[in-house]
Design an enzyme around this catalytic site. Structure first.
Site, PDB file in Angstrom:
ATOM      1  N   GLU A 161      29.874  56.309 -25.858  1.00  0.00           N
ATOM      2  CA  GLU A 161      29.212  57.620 -25.939  1.00  0.00           C
ATOM      3  C   GLU A 161      30.170  58.630 -26.595  1.00  0.00           C
ATOM      4  OE1 GLU A 161      27.576  58.906 -22.195  1.00  0.00           O
ATOM      5  OE2 GLU A 161      26.918  60.825 -22.984  1.00  0.00           O
TER       6      GLU A 161
ATOM      7  N   ASP B 292       3.188  86.638 -17.906  1.00  0.00           N
ATOM      8  CA  ASP B 292       3.688  85.766 -18.977  1.00  0.00           C
ATOM      9  C   ASP B 292       2.494  85.235 -19.779  1.00  0.00           C
ATOM     10  OD1 ASP B 292       6.159  86.022 -17.836  1.00  0.00           O
ATOM     11  OD2 ASP B 292       6.258  83.973 -17.032  1.00  0.00           O
TER      12      ASP B 292
ATOM     13  N   CYS C   3      27.591  58.637 -11.525  1.00  0.00           N
ATOM     14  CA  CYS C   3      27.096  58.248 -12.850  1.00  0.00           C
ATOM     15  C   CYS C   3      28.210  58.364 -13.905  1.00  0.00           C
ATOM     16  CB  CYS C   3      25.860  59.051 -13.228  1.00  0.00           C
ATOM     17  SG  CYS C   3      24.862  58.202 -14.459  1.00  0.00           S
TER      18      CYS C   3
ATOM     19  N   LYS D 230       1.668 100.419   2.947  1.00  0.00           N
ATOM     20  CA  LYS D 230       1.483 100.862   1.567  1.00  0.00           C
ATOM     21  C   LYS D 230       1.039  99.687   0.686  1.00  0.00           C
ATOM     22  CE  LYS D 230       4.122 104.124  -1.166  1.00  0.00           C
ATOM     23  NZ  LYS D 230       5.464 104.685  -1.301  1.00  0.00           N
TER      24      LYS D 230
ATOM     25  N   GLU E 131      22.895  61.647  -4.943  1.00  0.00           N
ATOM     26  CA  GLU E 131      22.550  63.013  -4.520  1.00  0.00           C
ATOM     27  C   GLU E 131      21.042  63.263  -4.542  1.00  0.00           C
ATOM     28  OE1 GLU E 131      24.101  62.207  -7.324  1.00  0.00           O
ATOM     29  OE2 GLU E 131      23.450  63.434  -9.024  1.00  0.00           O
TER      30      GLU E 131
ATOM     31  N   GLN F 297       2.938  96.601  -6.653  1.00  0.00           N
ATOM     32  CA  GLN F 297       1.571  97.100  -6.868  1.00  0.00           C
ATOM     33  C   GLN F 297       1.122  96.802  -8.298  1.00  0.00           C
ATOM     34  OE1 GLN F 297       1.121 101.269  -5.852  1.00  0.00           O
ATOM     35  NE2 GLN F 297       2.731 101.132  -4.304  1.00  0.00           N
TER      36      GLN F 297
ATOM     37  N   LYS G 149      10.118  81.502  -5.377  1.00  0.00           N
ATOM     38  CA  LYS G 149       8.795  80.881  -5.215  1.00  0.00           C
ATOM     39  C   LYS G 149       8.926  79.462  -4.696  1.00  0.00           C
ATOM     40  CE  LYS G 149       7.277  81.101  -9.461  1.00  0.00           C
ATOM     41  NZ  LYS G 149       8.270  81.844 -10.250  1.00  0.00           N
TER      42      LYS G 149
ATOM     43  N   HIS H 164      22.477  58.026  -9.016  1.00  0.00           N
ATOM     44  CA  HIS H 164      22.670  59.387  -8.506  1.00  0.00           C
ATOM     45  C   HIS H 164      22.285  59.464  -7.028  1.00  0.00           C
ATOM     46  CE1 HIS H 164      23.491  61.443 -12.324  1.00  0.00           C
ATOM     47  NE2 HIS H 164      22.724  60.505 -12.849  1.00  0.00           N
TER      48      HIS H 164
ATOM     49  N   ASP I  12      13.149  72.284  -8.733  1.00  0.00           N
ATOM     50  CA  ASP I  12      12.338  72.666  -7.565  1.00  0.00           C
ATOM     51  C   ASP I  12      11.761  71.440  -6.855  1.00  0.00           C
ATOM     52  OD1 ASP I  12      12.448  75.445  -7.281  1.00  0.00           O
ATOM     53  OD2 ASP I  12      11.080  75.723  -8.966  1.00  0.00           O
TER      54      ASP I  12
HETATM   55  N1  GLN Z   1      26.129  59.948 -20.142  1.00  0.00           N
HETATM   56  C1  GLN Z   1      26.121  58.812 -19.306  1.00  0.00           C
HETATM   57  C2  GLN Z   1      25.025  57.834 -19.682  1.00  0.00           C
HETATM   58  O1  GLN Z   1      24.122  58.176 -20.384  1.00  0.00           O
HETATM   59  C3  GLN Z   1      25.995  59.226 -17.855  1.00  0.00           C
HETATM   60  C4  GLN Z   1      24.685  59.826 -17.528  1.00  0.00           C
HETATM   61  C5  GLN Z   1      24.706  60.620 -16.251  1.00  0.00           C
HETATM   62  O2  GLN Z   1      25.764  60.970 -15.748  1.00  0.00           O
HETATM   63  N2  GLN Z   1      23.530  60.936 -15.721  1.00  0.00           N
HETATM   64  O3  GLN Z   1      25.041  56.703 -19.263  1.00  0.00           O
END
Ligand code: GLN
Length: 552
Positions: free
Chosen positions: A417, A152, A393, A227, A526, A196, A21, A524, A75
């Site tokens: 972390e 759904d 990141c 059809k 990307e 259908q 979709k 990021h 999406d």
């Molecule tokens: N975990 C890391 C942070 O919170 C990197 C986050 C990520 O890669 N989007 O800073």
């Protein structure tokens, strides 16, 4: 109140999920845009999460962050890539968002003491949001994808809202059903019955599709179109065949050939303002699926790959696409190999040595501790063997951890972390994040969306972007600890991009004299790579990967 003369196209799915979709929605958007009509694309996600940010990527794929910082469904990334423009918060809604507004209104006594039923209140909040999206950016047509499948429970209220809009503005609303025609192996024949049944299901909501996009293995033949037309009450020329294709970027070209764009405009009684100019798109779509050009082999070392027996590369969708766009620009074909970082942890030096085969290595974004030491091993290997490395990141944070451990000699260096008590917290939680974490406030609280970064002269980053000030999208809670910046720099690491006040490290790299391409970004990149506008850092990374390939 609907916007005067505005048109609404609802895209719904029949038979099963995963039939594309999103690609149909994006393609309709691109075709109408290229035929001279400004469009906006809306994604409706019927789940109760208020946004897509709190979900594990193995649930629904990657979280796509808008410019604004809203965390949305993947999406939305496809929409932006097809339209080649940024989308806004109005273009995305979940049941969670809709209900949250209604409940807040109720708590604020905004419904004047009424009993707050789903209809009309929830339905009308959905309509209000659809209108808010329509009023944006001079849009003339909204293409609204309703997530899930017909039948759904969860999406029923959205379909009900669409029905009401159609009832109010019969000439301005269209329904496109994307359905699936299976060809069971034992029969060897394409079957129309499930479609259908799905249409009959949709009819029970009071909605009749105007178009059926029939997804299947092969082209849908005339007999089956007939059809479907008879049984589903849809004009035969509005049953559009959508066979499996190598690349989603082929879809709009096929739809244009089948006159889908023109047929939609005709159904909406809008003249095409111009012939769709798809020349650039076609050039890109041809390049991206050209199997005859030489390969460039990239390893992605990550962790979100396993969902039962399936490999879900969707968790890194934008990364994959960004690689493809830059590869197509360089006239190469990217071959991506998934390497589970946990395997590198278990397997010792031998396991890591497989990385030698690749022309380049990427460690993408991620959270938490699983597979971390494997990623750090991969980064160390890339650095020591001068394999082009691109960290996104988490991939940048871990690049700094690796550098601190093995070059600075801070053996216990880590991100907090993973290890709160580390002696050397080279990556640490951002100050404003501490409170969110203490209060269990996880939703929508990271450092999100676009922030500017200044690039240092004479660095690879600056050379790639060819400018001093860039804006990129973020999604993180941790940062390079300012207390370690000087020591890292003295040891040879270059922070080539920083926040305007110089406090946050946005890009880390090694000088070209040390390594052909070792670079990580706190943001990021990307998320901003587009088919017709590939991201310069991905392109530079691939250039370095190709140079390594030539050398080998
Ligand atoms: N975990 C890391 C942070 O919170 C990197 C986050 C990520 O890669 N989007 O800073």
């Amino acid at each position: 109140m609907a916007k005067e003369g505005h048109k609404y196209i609802f895209v719904l799915g029949g038979v099963m999920s995963g039939v594309g979709k999103g690609v149909v929605t994006s393609s309709i958007g691109l075709l109408l845009q290229q035929k001279g009509y400004p469009v906006n694309l809306v994604k409706v996600d019927p789940y109760l999460n208020v946004d897509a940010g709190t979900m594990n990527p193995t649930e629904h794929g990657e979280t796509f962050v808008l410019r604004s910082g809203l965390e949305t469904d993947q999406d939305m990334g496809n929409y932006e890539r097809f339209l080649n423009r940024d989308l806004t918060n109005e273009d995305y809604m979940t049941s969670g968002m809709v209900y949250q507004t209604v409940i807040e209104n109720e708590r604020a006594l905004k419904y004047g003491g009424k009993c707050v039923e789903a209809i009309p209140y929830v339905r009308d909040e959905i309509l209000r949001r659809i209108e808010a999206a329509a009023s944006y950016n001079g849009s003339r047509v909204s293409v609204i994808e309703i997530g899930g499948t017909i039948g759904d429970f969860q999406n029923a209220l959205f379909i009900e809202a669409a029905r009401v809009l159609k009832m109010q503005y019969p000439d301005d609303v269209l329904f496109v059903m994307v359905s699936y025609l299976p060809t069971p192996g034992t029969l060897g024949e394409m079957k129309t019955k499930p479609t259908q049944t799905a249409v009959r299901d949709l009819n029970s909501y009071g909605v009749q599709p105007d178009f059926i996009v029939a997804r299947s293995k092969e082209f849908v033949d005339d007999k089956r179109k007939e059809k479907l037309a008879i049984w589903c009450n849809v004009r035969k020329d509005r049953v559009i065949s959508a066979p499996d294709i190598d690349s989603i970027y082929q879809a709009p070209l096929n739809f244009e050939k089948d006159r889908l764009g023109d047929a939609i405009l005709e159904a909406l009684k809008m003249p095409a303002k111009k012939k769709a100019s798809l020349a650039k798109w076609k050039k890109f779509a041809t390049a991206v699926s050209n199997t005859k050009v030489p390969e460039v082999n990239i390893a992605i070392v990550g962790k979100y790959f396993d969902t039962g027996n399936f490999v879900l590369s969707d968790a890194y969708l934008s990364v994959i696409e960004a690689i493809k766009f830059s590869a197509a620009k360089l006239n190469r074909r990217a071959v991506i190999t998934w390497i589970n970082s946990k395997d590198l942890e278990k397997g010792g030096a031998k396991a890591v040595a497989v990385l030698k085969k690749y022309n380049g290595i990427i460690v993408p974004g991620g959270f938490g501790e699983s597979g971390i030491e494997g990623k750090i091993k991969a980064i160390q290997f890339a650095r020591e063997h001068k394999i082009p490395y691109f960290g996104l990141c988490y991939g940048m944070q871990l690049m700094v951890v690796e550098y601190a451990r093995h070059v600075l000699g801070l053996k216990d260096a880590n991100t907090t972390e993973i290890k709160k008590s580390t002696e050397d917290p080279v990556v640490d939680v951002m100050l404003e994040q501490k409170k969110h974490l203490a209060d269990n406030k996880y939703g929508g609280t990271m450092r999100l969306g676009v922030y500017p970064a200044y690039l240092k002269k004479g660095t690879m980053a600056r050379a790639a972007y060819k400018k001093e000030l860039v804006e990129e999208r973020h999604r993180h809670r941790y940062e390079i600890n300012p207390a370690y910046v000087k020591r890292l720099e003295d040891a040879g690491l270059v922070f080539s991009g920083t926040s305007p006040d110089g406090v946050l490290m946005e890009i880390a790299e090694l000088p070209r004299s040390e390594h052909p391409f070792m670079l990580g970004t706190q943001f990021h990149p990307e998320l901003r790579a587009r088919p017709l506008d590939p991201h310069p850092l991905f392109t530079e990374f691939l250039r370095a990967a190709l140079a390594r390939k030539r050398k080998k």
